[in-house]
Scaffold this motif. Structure first.
Motif, PDB file in Angstrom:
ATOM      1  N   ASN A 161       0.954  -1.066   0.057  1.00  0.00           N
ATOM      2  CA  ASN A 161       0.042   0.161   0.064  1.00  0.00           C
ATOM      3  C   ASN A 161       0.943   1.206  -0.018  1.00  0.00           C
ATOM      4  OD1 ASN A 161      -3.014  -1.107   0.617  1.00  0.00           O
ATOM      5  ND2 ASN A 161      -1.640  -2.285   2.151  1.00  0.00           N
ATOM      6  N   VAL A 162       0.412   2.346  -0.430  1.00  0.00           N
ATOM      7  CA  VAL A 162       0.836   3.599  -0.494  1.00  0.00           C
ATOM      8  C   VAL A 162      -0.064   4.681   0.083  1.00  0.00           C
ATOM      9  CG1 VAL A 162       1.893   5.709  -1.695  1.00  0.00           C
ATOM     10  CG2 VAL A 162       2.318   3.288  -2.502  1.00  0.00           C
ATOM     11  N   TRP A 163       0.425   5.272   1.208  1.00  0.00           N
ATOM     12  CA  TRP A 163      -0.374   6.079   1.744  1.00  0.00           C
ATOM     13  C   TRP A 163       0.133   7.833   1.519  1.00  0.00           C
ATOM     14  CZ3 TRP A 163       0.354   1.598   4.218  1.00  0.00           C
ATOM     15  CH2 TRP A 163      -0.495   0.809   4.464  1.00  0.00           C
ATOM     16  N   LYS A 199      -7.273   5.045  -3.691  1.00  0.00           N
ATOM     17  CA  LYS A 199      -6.570   4.445  -2.819  1.00  0.00           C
ATOM     18  C   LYS A 199      -5.238   3.829  -3.920  1.00  0.00           C
ATOM     19  CE  LYS A 199      -6.645  -0.345  -0.995  1.00  0.00           C
ATOM     20  NZ  LYS A 199      -7.990  -1.587  -0.876  1.00  0.00           N
ATOM     21  N   PHE A 200      -3.957   3.667  -3.167  1.00  0.00           N
ATOM     22  CA  PHE A 200      -2.827   3.677  -3.947  1.00  0.00           C
ATOM     23  C   PHE A 200      -2.375   2.320  -3.673  1.00  0.00           C
ATOM     24  CE2 PHE A 200      -3.503   8.161  -4.059  1.00  0.00           C
ATOM     25  CZ  PHE A 200      -3.406   8.398  -5.382  1.00  0.00           C
ATOM     26  N   ILE A 250       3.285   1.726  -8.793  1.00  0.00           N
ATOM     27  CA  ILE A 250       1.805   2.208  -8.302  1.00  0.00           C
ATOM     28  C   ILE A 250       0.724   2.530  -8.916  1.00  0.00           C
ATOM     29  CG2 ILE A 250       1.018   3.951  -6.562  1.00  0.00           C
ATOM     30  CD1 ILE A 250       3.859   4.688  -5.846  1.00  0.00           C
ATOM     31  N   ALA A 251      -0.522   1.748  -8.383  1.00  0.00           N
ATOM     32  CA  ALA A 251      -1.743   1.724  -9.173  1.00  0.00           C
ATOM     33  C   ALA A 251      -2.687   2.031  -8.372  1.00  0.00           C
ATOM     34  CB  ALA A 251      -1.988   0.379  -9.737  1.00  0.00           C
ATOM     35  N   VAL A 252      -3.607   3.077  -9.123  1.00  0.00           N
ATOM     36  CA  VAL A 252      -5.131   3.495  -8.496  1.00  0.00           C
ATOM     37  C   VAL A 252      -5.766   2.375  -8.292  1.00  0.00           C
ATOM     38  CG1 VAL A 252      -6.966   5.063  -8.240  1.00  0.00           C
ATOM     39  CG2 VAL A 252      -4.580   5.908  -8.962  1.00  0.00           C
ATOM     40  N   ASP A 253      -6.430   1.886  -6.831  1.00  0.00           N
ATOM     41  CA  ASP A 253      -7.618   1.107  -6.859  1.00  0.00           C
ATOM     42  C   ASP A 253      -8.721   1.620  -6.421  1.00  0.00           C
ATOM     43  OD1 ASP A 253      -8.806  -1.394  -6.252  1.00  0.00           O
ATOM     44  OD2 ASP A 253      -8.479  -0.906  -4.477  1.00  0.00           O
ATOM     45  N   ARG A 254      -9.905   1.408  -7.244  1.00  0.00           N
ATOM     46  CA  ARG A 254     -11.245   1.994  -6.946  1.00  0.00           C
ATOM     47  C   ARG A 254     -12.228   0.720  -6.773  1.00  0.00           C
ATOM     48  NH1 ARG A 254     -13.281   6.531 -10.892  1.00  0.00           N
ATOM     49  NH2 ARG A 254     -14.706   4.902 -11.246  1.00  0.00           N
ATOM     50  N   ILE A 255     -11.565  -0.605  -6.885  1.00  0.00           N
ATOM     51  CA  ILE A 255     -12.635  -1.800  -6.732  1.00  0.00           C
ATOM     52  C   ILE A 255     -12.421  -2.634  -5.454  1.00  0.00           C
ATOM     53  CG2 ILE A 255     -12.877  -2.008  -9.248  1.00  0.00           C
ATOM     54  CD1 ILE A 255     -10.891  -4.300  -9.125  1.00  0.00           C
ATOM     55  N   GLY A 256     -11.413  -2.227  -4.569  1.00  0.00           N
ATOM     56  CA  GLY A 256     -11.219  -2.795  -3.297  1.00  0.00           C
ATOM     57  C   GLY A 256     -10.217  -4.215  -3.402  1.00  0.00           C
ATOM     58  N   ALA A 257      -9.112  -3.956  -4.470  1.00  0.00           N
ATOM     59  CA  ALA A 257      -8.199  -5.022  -4.084  1.00  0.00           C
ATOM     60  C   ALA A 257      -7.387  -4.942  -2.880  1.00  0.00           C
ATOM     61  CB  ALA A 257      -7.280  -4.830  -5.378  1.00  0.00           C
ATOM     62  N   GLY A 258      -6.485  -5.900  -2.574  1.00  0.00           N
ATOM     63  CA  GLY A 258      -5.834  -5.817  -1.501  1.00  0.00           C
ATOM     64  C   GLY A 258      -4.450  -6.486  -1.307  1.00  0.00           C
ATOM     65  N   VAL A 259      -3.717  -6.512  -0.508  1.00  0.00           N
ATOM     66  CA  VAL A 259      -2.192  -7.034  -0.719  1.00  0.00           C
ATOM     67  C   VAL A 259      -2.576  -8.731  -0.663  1.00  0.00           C
ATOM     68  CG1 VAL A 259      -0.380  -7.570   0.776  1.00  0.00           C
ATOM     69  CG2 VAL A 259      -1.175  -5.325   0.669  1.00  0.00           C
ATOM     70  N   GLY A 260      -1.774  -9.173  -1.776  1.00  0.00           N
ATOM     71  CA  GLY A 260      -2.029 -10.500  -2.252  1.00  0.00           C
ATOM     72  C   GLY A 260      -2.932 -10.893  -3.214  1.00  0.00           C
ATOM     73  N   ASP A 261      -3.798 -10.142  -3.573  1.00  0.00           N
ATOM     74  CA  ASP A 261      -4.688  -9.971  -4.768  1.00  0.00           C
ATOM     75  C   ASP A 261      -4.216  -9.898  -6.251  1.00  0.00           C
ATOM     76  OD1 ASP A 261      -7.027 -10.573  -3.033  1.00  0.00           O
ATOM     77  OD2 ASP A 261      -7.456  -8.265  -3.477  1.00  0.00           O
ATOM     78  N   LYS A 262      -4.318 -11.112  -7.061  1.00  0.00           N
ATOM     79  CA  LYS A 262      -3.916 -10.943  -8.315  1.00  0.00           C
ATOM     80  C   LYS A 262      -4.853  -9.990  -9.072  1.00  0.00           C
ATOM     81  CE  LYS A 262      -1.743 -14.498  -9.761  1.00  0.00           C
ATOM     82  NZ  LYS A 262      -0.354 -14.108 -10.222  1.00  0.00           N
ATOM     83  N   VAL A 263      -4.298  -9.095  -9.659  1.00  0.00           N
ATOM     84  CA  VAL A 263      -5.222  -7.929 -10.367  1.00  0.00           C
ATOM     85  C   VAL A 263      -4.686  -7.912 -11.682  1.00  0.00           C
ATOM     86  CG1 VAL A 263      -5.479  -6.927  -8.449  1.00  0.00           C
ATOM     87  CG2 VAL A 263      -3.577  -6.364  -9.607  1.00  0.00           C
ATOM     88  N   MET A 264      -5.900  -7.204 -12.721  1.00  0.00           N
ATOM     89  CA  MET A 264      -5.657  -6.688 -13.893  1.00  0.00           C
ATOM     90  C   MET A 264      -5.456  -5.145 -13.813  1.00  0.00           C
ATOM     91  SD  MET A 264      -8.397  -8.860 -16.318  1.00  0.00           S
ATOM     92  CE  MET A 264      -9.875  -8.049 -15.336  1.00  0.00           C
ATOM     93  N   VAL A 265      -4.370  -4.907 -14.797  1.00  0.00           N
ATOM     94  CA  VAL A 265      -4.071  -3.189 -14.534  1.00  0.00           C
ATOM     95  C   VAL A 265      -4.215  -2.613 -16.090  1.00  0.00           C
ATOM     96  CG1 VAL A 265      -2.609  -1.761 -13.896  1.00  0.00           C
ATOM     97  CG2 VAL A 265      -2.764  -3.666 -12.388  1.00  0.00           C
ATOM     98  N   THR A 266      -4.748  -1.581 -16.222  1.00  0.00           N
ATOM     99  CA  THR A 266      -4.461  -0.795 -17.334  1.00  0.00           C
ATOM    100  C   THR A 266      -3.549   0.110 -17.117  1.00  0.00           C
ATOM    101  OG1 THR A 266      -5.526   0.042 -19.278  1.00  0.00           O
ATOM    102  CG2 THR A 266      -6.496   0.599 -17.318  1.00  0.00           C
TER     103      THR A 266
END
Length: 100
Positions: free
Chosen positions: A9-11, A23-24, A42-58
């Motif tokens: 996470n980045v605060w 959320k970053f 660093i990616a912006v998150d608006r869907i509620g991902a968290g540490v350990g989640d595998k994600v798709m990023v644009t």
């Protein structure tokens, strides 16, 4: 789009006004097999991902245009949380080394 795993996470208490409330997260890009393929970013998150989640990023202009009324100063946006990956083509495709 790119696949990656959220590794942190980045605060930021002070940031550009239009970024308030976002959320970053730190994302480690990966191949479909899960091995790291590039530097984390660093990616912006608006869907509620968290540490350990595998994600798709644009990334790039698609991320900056996440709202129709304002172009934000971001270059990576998490657009999905991955449930599973099933690669059915040869190993070269999965590694990103295909010729076609």
């Amino acid at each position: 789009m790119q696949i990656g795993t959220v590794i942190g996470n980045v605060w930021a208490t002070r940031k550009e006004d239009h970024l308030k409330g976002l959320k970053f997260l730190i994302v480690q890009p990966e191949s479909p097999q899960g091995s790291a393929i590039d530097f984390a970013y660093i990616a912006v998150d608006r869907i509620g991902a968290g540490v350990g989640d595998k994600v798709m990023v644009t990334r790039g202009s698609a991320a900056a245009n996440m709202t129709s009324d304002l172009r934000l100063p971001i270059d990576a946006l998490i657009i999905g949380i991955v449930d599973s990956i099933d690669v059915e083509r040869g190993d070269d495709f999965a590694k990103g080394t295909r010729d076609d």
